[in-house]
Write a protein that holds these residues in place. Structure first.
Motif, PDB file in Angstrom:
ATOM      1  N   MET A  28      35.301  26.643  31.836  1.00 43.57           N
ATOM      2  CA  MET A  28      35.486  27.526  32.992  1.00 43.57           C
ATOM      3  C   MET A  28      35.604  28.977  32.549  1.00 43.57           C
ATOM      4  SD  MET A  28      35.956  25.418  35.589  1.00 43.57           S
ATOM      5  CE  MET A  28      36.275  23.685  35.787  1.00 43.57           C
ATOM      6  N   LYS A  29      35.243  29.859  33.455  1.00 46.39           N
ATOM      7  CA  LYS A  29      35.543  31.284  33.287  1.00 46.39           C
ATOM      8  C   LYS A  29      36.771  31.532  34.144  1.00 46.39           C
ATOM      9  CE  LYS A  29      33.720  35.904  33.854  1.00 46.39           C
ATOM     10  NZ  LYS A  29      32.596  36.709  34.332  1.00 46.39           N
ATOM     11  N   TRP A  30      37.898  31.832  33.450  1.00 46.21           N
ATOM     12  CA  TRP A  30      39.169  31.967  34.152  1.00 46.21           C
ATOM     13  C   TRP A  30      40.081  32.838  33.327  1.00 46.21           C
ATOM     14  CZ3 TRP A  30      43.853  28.460  33.853  1.00 46.21           C
ATOM     15  CH2 TRP A  30      44.729  28.688  34.904  1.00 46.21           C
ATOM     16  N   ASP A  31      40.712  33.799  33.962  1.00 42.44           N
ATOM     17  CA  ASP A  31      41.617  34.702  33.246  1.00 42.44           C
ATOM     18  C   ASP A  31      43.073  34.268  33.350  1.00 42.44           C
ATOM     19  OD1 ASP A  31      42.094  35.266  35.877  1.00 42.44           O
ATOM     20  OD2 ASP A  31      41.760  37.428  35.714  1.00 42.44           O
ATOM     21  N   GLY A  32      43.333  33.111  33.906  1.00 43.36           N
ATOM     22  CA  GLY A  32      44.695  32.624  34.068  1.00 43.36           C
ATOM     23  C   GLY A  32      45.243  32.878  35.456  1.00 43.36           C
ATOM     24  N   PHE A  33      44.563  33.713  36.206  1.00 42.96           N
ATOM     25  CA  PHE A  33      44.937  34.012  37.582  1.00 42.96           C
ATOM     26  C   PHE A  33      43.707  33.825  38.439  1.00 42.96           C
ATOM     27  CE2 PHE A  33      47.518  36.819  34.888  1.00 42.96           C
ATOM     28  CZ  PHE A  33      48.783  36.348  35.222  1.00 42.96           C
ATOM     29  N   GLY A  34      43.888  33.570  39.700  1.00 43.74           N
ATOM     30  CA  GLY A  34      42.755  33.489  40.610  1.00 43.74           C
ATOM     31  C   GLY A  34      41.968  32.202  40.461  1.00 43.74           C
ATOM     32  N   SER A  35      40.726  32.281  40.925  1.00 49.25           N
ATOM     33  CA  SER A  35      39.899  31.067  40.957  1.00 49.25           C
ATOM     34  C   SER A  35      39.153  30.893  39.640  1.00 49.25           C
ATOM     35  CB  SER A  35      38.906  31.145  42.108  1.00 49.25           C
ATOM     36  OG  SER A  35      38.039  32.248  41.918  1.00 49.25           O
ATOM     37  N   LYS A  36      38.787  29.644  39.387  1.00 51.47           N
ATOM     38  CA  LYS A  36      38.042  29.292  38.182  1.00 51.47           C
ATOM     39  C   LYS A  36      36.568  29.172  38.544  1.00 51.47           C
ATOM     40  CE  LYS A  36      41.933  26.489  36.890  1.00 51.47           C
ATOM     41  NZ  LYS A  36      42.495  25.196  37.180  1.00 51.47           N
ATOM     42  N   GLU A  37      35.720  29.587  37.601  1.00 47.84           N
ATOM     43  CA  GLU A  37      34.280  29.483  37.801  1.00 47.84           C
ATOM     44  C   GLU A  37      33.701  28.642  36.667  1.00 47.84           C
ATOM     45  OE1 GLU A  37      30.341  32.343  37.470  1.00 47.84           O
ATOM     46  OE2 GLU A  37      32.328  33.254  37.652  1.00 47.84           O
ATOM     47  N   PHE A  38      33.002  27.568  37.027  1.00 46.66           N
ATOM     48  CA  PHE A  38      32.411  26.680  36.025  1.00 46.66           C
ATOM     49  C   PHE A  38      31.224  27.382  35.375  1.00 46.66           C
ATOM     50  CE2 PHE A  38      29.388  23.397  34.740  1.00 46.66           C
ATOM     51  CZ  PHE A  38      30.190  22.645  33.897  1.00 46.66           C
ATOM     52  N   ILE A  39      31.247  27.499  34.035  1.00 48.18           N
ATOM     53  CA  ILE A  39      30.130  28.128  33.325  1.00 48.18           C
ATOM     54  C   ILE A  39      29.564  27.219  32.245  1.00 48.18           C
ATOM     55  CG2 ILE A  39      30.857  30.486  33.787  1.00 48.18           C
ATOM     56  CD1 ILE A  39      31.952  30.582  30.919  1.00 48.18           C
ATOM     57  N   GLY A  40      30.017  25.985  32.184  1.00 55.00           N
ATOM     58  CA  GLY A  40      29.491  25.042  31.203  1.00 55.00           C
ATOM     59  C   GLY A  40      29.893  25.428  29.788  1.00 55.00           C
ATOM     60  N   PHE A  41      28.919  25.384  28.889  1.00 53.73           N
ATOM     61  CA  PHE A  41      29.192  25.670  27.485  1.00 53.73           C
ATOM     62  C   PHE A  41      29.039  27.150  27.148  1.00 53.73           C
ATOM     63  CE2 PHE A  41      28.297  21.126  27.342  1.00 53.73           C
ATOM     64  CZ  PHE A  41      29.385  20.687  26.595  1.00 53.73           C
ATOM     65  N   GLY A  42      29.065  28.015  28.158  1.00 51.86           N
ATOM     66  CA  GLY A  42      28.919  29.460  27.938  1.00 51.86           C
ATOM     67  C   GLY A  42      29.991  30.038  27.029  1.00 51.86           C
ATOM     68  N   ASN A  43      31.220  29.578  27.165  1.00 52.56           N
ATOM     69  CA  ASN A  43      32.293  30.070  26.286  1.00 52.56           C
ATOM     70  C   ASN A  43      32.016  29.708  24.832  1.00 52.56           C
ATOM     71  OD1 ASN A  43      33.844  31.204  28.338  1.00 52.56           O
ATOM     72  ND2 ASN A  43      34.874  29.267  28.773  1.00 52.56           N
ATOM     73  N   PHE A  44      31.533  28.491  24.600  1.00 52.68           N
ATOM     74  CA  PHE A  44      31.241  28.049  23.239  1.00 52.68           C
ATOM     75  C   PHE A  44      30.067  28.833  22.653  1.00 52.68           C
ATOM     76  CE2 PHE A  44      33.391  24.445  25.147  1.00 52.68           C
ATOM     77  CZ  PHE A  44      34.316  24.120  24.170  1.00 52.68           C
ATOM     78  N   ILE A  45      29.034  29.036  23.445  1.00 49.13           N
ATOM     79  CA  ILE A  45      27.867  29.795  22.983  1.00 49.13           C
ATOM     80  C   ILE A  45      28.282  31.218  22.630  1.00 49.13           C
ATOM     81  CG2 ILE A  45      25.651  30.772  23.728  1.00 49.13           C
ATOM     82  CD1 ILE A  45      25.300  28.163  25.402  1.00 49.13           C
ATOM     83  N   GLY A  46      29.122  31.819  23.486  1.00 49.22           N
ATOM     84  CA  GLY A  46      29.604  33.173  23.209  1.00 49.22           C
ATOM     85  C   GLY A  46      30.389  33.243  21.904  1.00 49.22           C
ATOM     86  N   GLN A  47      31.203  32.242  21.631  1.00 51.45           N
ATOM     87  CA  GLN A  47      31.979  32.236  20.388  1.00 51.45           C
ATOM     88  C   GLN A  47      31.081  32.060  19.170  1.00 51.45           C
ATOM     89  OE1 GLN A  47      35.206  32.943  19.626  1.00 51.45           O
ATOM     90  NE2 GLN A  47      35.170  33.651  21.742  1.00 51.45           N
ATOM     91  N   PHE A  48      30.126  31.153  19.246  1.00 46.24           N
ATOM     92  CA  PHE A  48      29.251  30.939  18.089  1.00 46.24           C
ATOM     93  C   PHE A  48      28.341  32.128  17.814  1.00 46.24           C
ATOM     94  CE2 PHE A  48      30.186  26.356  18.805  1.00 46.24           C
ATOM     95  CZ  PHE A  48      30.713  26.106  17.554  1.00 46.24           C
TER      96      PHE A  48
END
Length: 132
Positions: A39-59
């Motif tokens: 998810m794309k989520w800052d800890g507040f508000g709504s969550k947005e499903f982004i799949g493996f986008g966080n992992f791709i960004g880290q790699f």
């Protein structure tokens, strides 16, 4: 009921508390953390499903790749060398005269801390606040 079935039921009965603890305190948090990582989520508000986008960004992040390289280097080099040296010292100390005294001084901090806590608890129960 035959003996095998009875033994199996007793076995399941005895492992049930451990399995409940494993599910509640390990598996559910693990699955929740993985779901949040998708998810794309800052800890507040709504969550947005982004799949493996966080992992791709880290790699794609060079700092992450450097951290992974350093971790692999440390794991593959430093850990085995440390274990080897620890075993070597343990085997060498096993042949030393006076090893009982060495072991006494080595384990004394471990034992004395629990004894000190026990004494403090006994004193607090004996000399603690008294209610009238």
């Amino acid at each position: 009921m035959n003996k095998r079935l009875s033994d199996s039921l007793w076995g399941f009965l005895f492992i049930t508390p451990q399995m409940i603890g494993l599910i509640l305190f390990a598996l559910i948090p693990l699955v929740s953390a993985f779901a949040l990582s998708l998810m794309k989520w800052d800890g507040f508000g709504s969550k947005e499903f982004i799949g493996f986008g966080n992992f791709i960004g880290q790699f794609q992040n060079p700092d992450f790749r450097l951290a992974m390289f350093n971790t692999a280097w440390y794991t593959l080099l430093v850990v085995p060398v440390g274990i080897f040296l620890a075993v070597l010292v343990a085997v060498a100390l096993n042949k030393v005269r006076g090893k009982v005294i060495y072991r006494l001084f080595y384990y004394m901090p471990v034992v004395t801390s629990s004894i000190a806590v026990s004494i403090v608890w006994l004193w607090s129960a004996q000399f603690g606040v008294r209610h009238h």
